[in-house]
Structure formats: C-alpha cells, structure tokens
Design a protein around this motif. Structure first.
Motif, short mmCIF file in Angstrom:
data_model
loop_
_atom_site.label_atom_id
_atom_site.label_comp_id
_atom_site.label_asym_id
_atom_site.label_seq_id
_atom_site.Cartn_x
_atom_site.Cartn_y
_atom_site.Cartn_z
N LYS A 209 -3.99 -0.41 -8.38
CA LYS A 209 -5.07 0.28 -7.74
C LYS A 209 -4.70 1.74 -7.53
CE LYS A 209 -5.48 0.09 -3.15
NZ LYS A 209 -4.55 0.72 -2.23
N TYR B 59 -2.57 -8.41 -2.50
CA TYR B 59 -2.86 -9.45 -1.49
C TYR B 59 -3.04 -10.81 -2.15
CZ TYR B 59 -2.92 -6.97 2.90
OH TYR B 59 -2.51 -6.30 4.04
N GLU C 70 -1.76 -2.24 10.63
CA GLU C 70 -0.48 -1.63 10.27
C GLU C 70 -0.04 -0.71 11.39
OE1 GLU C 70 0.07 -0.46 6.06
OE2 GLU C 70 -2.10 -0.25 6.09
N ARG D 47 1.40 9.95 1.85
CA ARG D 47 0.28 9.74 0.92
C ARG D 47 -1.00 10.46 1.33
NH1 ARG D 47 -0.79 4.14 1.33
NH2 ARG D 47 -1.61 3.89 -0.74
N TYR E 86 -3.62 11.48 -1.46
CA TYR E 86 -4.42 10.35 -1.96
C TYR E 86 -5.36 9.84 -0.85
CZ TYR E 86 -5.25 5.29 -2.01
OH TYR E 86 -5.82 4.05 -1.87
N MET F 107 -8.36 -0.26 1.61
CA MET F 107 -8.09 -1.64 2.05
C MET F 107 -9.30 -2.57 1.96
SD MET F 107 -4.88 -2.04 3.14
CE MET F 107 -4.93 -3.49 4.18
N HIS G 11 -8.45 -5.53 -0.81
CA HIS G 11 -7.77 -6.63 -0.11
C HIS G 11 -8.67 -7.40 0.85
CE1 HIS G 11 -4.55 -4.41 -1.84
NE2 HIS G 11 -4.35 -3.58 -0.84
N LYS H 192 -4.56 1.89 10.28
CA LYS H 192 -3.18 2.37 10.36
C LYS H 192 -2.88 2.79 11.80
CE LYS H 192 -2.69 3.63 5.55
NZ LYS H 192 -1.80 2.55 5.09
N LYS I 227 2.06 -4.75 12.97
CA LYS I 227 1.88 -4.97 11.53
C LYS I 227 1.58 -6.45 11.37
CE LYS I 227 2.45 -4.57 7.00
NZ LYS I 227 1.43 -3.90 6.19
N GLN J 231 0.77 -12.60 7.32
CA GLN J 231 2.04 -11.88 7.47
C GLN J 231 2.12 -11.22 8.84
OE1 GLN J 231 1.63 -8.96 4.30
NE2 GLN J 231 0.55 -7.56 5.60
C1 BG6 Z 1 -2.00 -0.89 -0.06
C2 BG6 Z 1 -2.58 0.32 0.59
O1 BG6 Z 1 -2.86 -1.37 -1.05
O2 BG6 Z 1 -1.79 -1.90 0.91
C3 BG6 Z 1 -1.67 0.81 1.69
O3 BG6 Z 1 -2.76 1.35 -0.37
C4 BG6 Z 1 -1.37 -0.30 2.66
O4 BG6 Z 1 -2.27 1.91 2.38
C5 BG6 Z 1 -0.89 -1.53 1.93
O5 BG6 Z 1 -0.37 0.16 3.54
C6 BG6 Z 1 -0.74 -2.72 2.87
O6 BG6 Z 1 -0.11 -3.76 2.20
P1 BG6 Z 1 0.76 -4.83 2.97
O7 BG6 Z 1 1.19 -5.78 1.91
O8 BG6 Z 1 1.88 -4.12 3.62
O9 BG6 Z 1 -0.17 -5.45 3.99
#
Ligand code: BG6
Length: 490
Positions: free
Chosen positions: A148, A179, A216, A223, A226, A236, A240, A340, A345, A378
């Motif tokens: 992505k 995911y 998170e 980043r 972006y 997200m 996901h 974020k 997390k 998670q």
């Molecule tokens: C990514 C995003 O696809 O997924 C990130 O670009 C994000 O911004 C991340 O932090 C989260 O993934 P995970 O596996 O840590 O939940």
C-alpha cells in the motif's frame, strides 16, 4: 515442496520494509524448511552495493529482528544485488540477464515474484517496464506483490491498476494488506464458521452492534510527508479497518477457496451504506492530536511533526459508524475507530449481543451485562466471551464471568508474523489473504466521499485530542446518540 521454488525480486531492497520485515520473514521460512534450497532473491534498489555488502545487510536485519541466526550464512548466500534505475530499459535488461542466470543456477523453473516495496509513484512505471523489457516473459509463474498505498483515491487507484494489469492478470496480483496476515484476523472466519454457537446468532436478531478499534501510541514519526496526503482515513480505514469489517460481516462462503471468500467480501463492500455530503458528520468523527506527554515523555502536536503543515487539516484519528444494508445486518451499526498517539497500542473487535428479552435478575442500578465476544487481535491474541453466571454464595444474583482463550499462551511458539504468512501464501499461489481489485475499488469509492466532505471543510477544533487519551469526545457521542458506548474491556 517443489512448488515453492522461485526467484524473488525485491524492489526497494535497501528500504525499511525489506530490512525490518521481508528479510527476517524469509529467514524464518528458511529455518522452517519451507523455502528449500531452490530460492534466490535479487535485491533491487538505486544505490550501488556489491552482493557481499547486500548479504551483510540481510544478515544484520535478521539478527536485529531477534532471530537466533543459525544457518544465516547459507541463507544469505541466496541473496544477490542489482543496482537499478527504474526508468532505464538497459537497467531492466541487466536485471533480466541476472534473473536468467539465477534461474538456471538454482533450478527455479522460471518462477518469478516481483515484490514492490517502495514508493507508490514507481509502481506503475515499474510494472510497465517489467513487461516491455521482457522480465515477465517467464517459463513458470509470475506474480506481483504490491504494498500500500494502492492509489490515493478511486481515480488514481484505477489508473495504477490499469498499468499493473498490462503486465499481470488479476490472478497474478497480490495486493498486501498486512492485517490479513495477522493470526487473529485470519481467525475471524474460523471462529464464525466453525462454531455452532456463533453463526446462528451472527445477525441483526441477536447482535446489537460491533466495535472495531485499532489504536496506536506512536505519532507519525518520519512519515509526515506521506501522512499529510493520507490521514488516518486513507492510511487505516480504506484498507485494514474495512477488511476486518468485511470478514466480520460476510456471508459464509460455499467453499474456502480464494474466489469464494473474496466474492463474499466484495458483497459486503457493495452493501456498505454510502455516506456523503452533510450526512458525513452524522456518521464520522475526525481528530488530530495536540502536544502533551505520553509515557512520561513530551511529545509534539501533529502540526509540529517534521514535514507537516503548521495548519494541517489532516486527521490522525477517525471514528465511524458503518451500516451494512442487507438482510443479515440491517439496523446493526459497525463502529470503527483508529488513531495515532492514543493511550495504548491495541487492536480489538467487540461483538455486543442483544439483551435477553426479560431480565429476571434485575437489581436497582445494576443492569445485566450483555454478552460480549471479544476478539483480541494484538498485542494479545485470543478470544474472550463475557457471560453472566450466578454469583457465589447465597441468592441468585447474576454476575459477569469471562471465558478466555489466549493464542500465545497455548502455542508455545511465537506466532508467525504477518509478512511471513503472506510471503509464503504468495509463493504457494494462494491469494485469499490479499485484497482483490474489486475490494480496493469499492473501499476507495466509500472512503472518497468522506474525504471529499472533510477536505472541503476545515475542522476548526483541531487539535482536538491529547496524546495518551482515548481520542476526541465526539467519538463517544457517536455511540451515545445510538444508546451505546465504546466497551473498555481487557
Ligand atoms: C500501516 C499504516 O498500514 O499500518 C501505519 O500505514 C500504521 O500508519 C500501521 O502504523 C499499523 O499496523 P500494525 O500492524 O502495527 O497495527
């Protein structure tokens, strides 16, 4: 197993993803004996490196990922490096020659995987060159793995898809949504379809609402550039969050084949209620983090992060209410939220069942708890079922009990990482846990209408949540106006 023999070309081999995820994942597959000797990797990137230097990088990244590194020299000996100019046909010709040699040397049957682990603006041009410069003329299979973001909106996604499809058929394209490689995301379908207990109740007669949270603690880190063009919605939700909703909401597939599962997911996307214009504010909430302290550390506001506009209107938090307008789900809200710099997390799904028709155990100020099914994605992996049972002692008062299953406590082994599973799936030619083009297109068309509304109105309340918090207050109102609240369960 001969089928997994392949030459893997990783474009972006000096980048973060390759080093943090791809090399360690390949190593774990190697250690488990799933790669056999018949594999080779060509690292492709701009900077000049020798094979030896590249192999040192590979070893280093495996060690840094905390692997025990047995057999590492032998593993790394399968890695080769090509310094590449993505716009130059001569460079592709050299790559082609190298691929051919390795193919012969390792007996790879002409099987090729092209993994694009680099900036999205190169996806289209590389795909076109792979075709025009003959790298996709292969004896065996050819597969494209693409990271992505898959486009920025529907229009750019269509354009990218057209470029890719000149060189690869839909069956050959593996669009990563990491995911879908998570153990507990893959478990959603098993929990649903292998238990007589759940599937009969999995509808609007028994489920009151579903809540999907992915929070998170990190900010945008490096980043900013972006993220300014993305925001939490594109970063997200488009991928996901909607993928998890599709797995929760889809009809049972008639078989567990890639095509059947994907077509059921696609039907979920097609039944998502369109939300646009003025309606957006009734269904979606956006947030942006301010400055504050998190885990005892001072952290800057989003607007003060590197490469972020001082007046940025980009959201770092999204909460939304999705409605799936079909027979099964009519009337059941799917609430999602992600952001974020929040307090934890954690990714969790909570399925709230409807109340029993009559509460025999009523006590003033103490309502009966509804049954909840919690799927811990998670960092914990497992499921918890919240039930009511009799309180120990005299009387018949009901109290809440929890039945828990922890994935990682039972399986002593570390659960495999998402990328490890996905890479292996790709080598075996199983695209089930990758996003089909129709899923991508439908999710963009849903998300585009929300970004249109948000881009046309500046949110004057930004920044509207503190680091370490649970997000903006409006996210709580989104549920309370429906008579619900976000469950806080462990
Ligand atoms: C990514 C995003 O696809 O997924 C990130 O670009 C994000 O911004 C991340 O932090 C989260 O993934 P995970 O596996 O840590 O939940």
């Amino acid at each position: 197993n001969g089928e997994q023999k392949s030459l893997i070309m990783i474009f972006g081999a000096t980048g973060d993803l390759a080093n943090r995820k791809l090399f360690p994942s390949l190593y774990r597959l190697f250690r488990k004996g799933l790669l056999s000797d018949r594999f080779a990797v060509i690292g492709v990137a701009r900077r000049p490196l020798t094979n030896e230097q590249f192999q040192e990088n590979v070893k280093k990244s495996v060690v840094e990922a905390g692997e025990n590194a047995g057999g590492i020299a032998e593993f790394a000996s399968h890695f080769y490096y090509h310094s590449h100019d993505v716009t130059d046909s001569a460079s592709y010709a050299a790559l082609k020659g190298m691929a051919k040699e390795l193919d012969n040397h390792y007996g790879l049957g002409g099987n090729r995987i092209f993994y694009l682990a680099m900036a999205p603006e190169f996806f289209g041009p590389i795909a076109l060159h792979l075709k025009s410069d003959g790298l996709t003329d292969v004896q065996g299979f050819k597969r494209l793995v693409i990271e992505k973001p898959f486009g920025h909106d529907l229009e750019s996604a269509i354009e990218l898809n057209e470029q890719i499809r000149t060189a690869f058929s839909e069956d050959e394209v593996y669009r990563i949504d990491h995911y879908l490689g998570k153990q507990m995301v893959q478990n959603i379908e098993v929990i649903r379809f292998a238990n007589a207990l759940f599937e009969p109740l999995w509808n609007n007669r028994y489920i009151s609402n579903i809540q999907v949270t992915s929070s998170e603690t990190l900010g945008v880190e490096e980043r900013g550039r972006y993220y300014e063009t993305s925001g939490a919605l594109r970063d997200m939700v488009q991928n996901h969050m909607l993928q998890m909703v599709a797995l929760l909401a889809m009809e049972p597939p008639i078989k567990l084949t890639t095509d059947e599962i994907r077509s059921e997911k696609i039907r979920v996307f097609r039944s998502l209620r369109t939300i646009e214009g003025e309606e957006v504010s009734n269904y979606f909430v956006r947030g942006q983090y301010g400055a504050g302290t998190l885990d005892g550390k001072e952290v800057p506001s989003y607007r003060d992060e590197p490469n972020v506009d001082k007046n940025s209107n980009t959201e770092t938090y999204v909460a939304g209410k999705l409605m799936i307008d079909n027979q099964r789900w009519a009337g059941v809200p799917f609430y999602i939220r992600t952001g974020k710099r929040l307090g934890a997390k954690s990714t969790k799904i909570i399925v709230q069942f409807k109340d029993v028709p009559m509460n025999l155990y009523y006590q003033p100020n103490k309502p009966l708890n509804p049954n909840l099914l919690v799927i811990h994605i998670q960092p914990e992996e497992g499921i918890t079922l919240h039930l009511n049972a009799k309180k120990a002692g005299q009387g018949m008062d009901a109290t809440e009990v929890k039945l828990s299953f922890a994935n990682n406590a039972i399986n002593e082994m570390n659960t495999p990482e998402a990328y490890e599973l996905l890479l292996y799936d790709c080598m075996r030619g199983d695209a089930t846990n990758f996003a089909h083009w129709d899923e991508v297109a439908l999710s963009w068309s849903f998300v585009d209408k929300i970004s249109d509304a948000w881009e046309s109105t500046k949110d004057e309340s930004f920044p509207n949540y503190e680091p370490g918090s649970r997000g903006p207050a409006a996210a709580d109102e989104l549920l309370s106006k429906d008579g619900f609240f976000w469950w806080r369960v462990r």
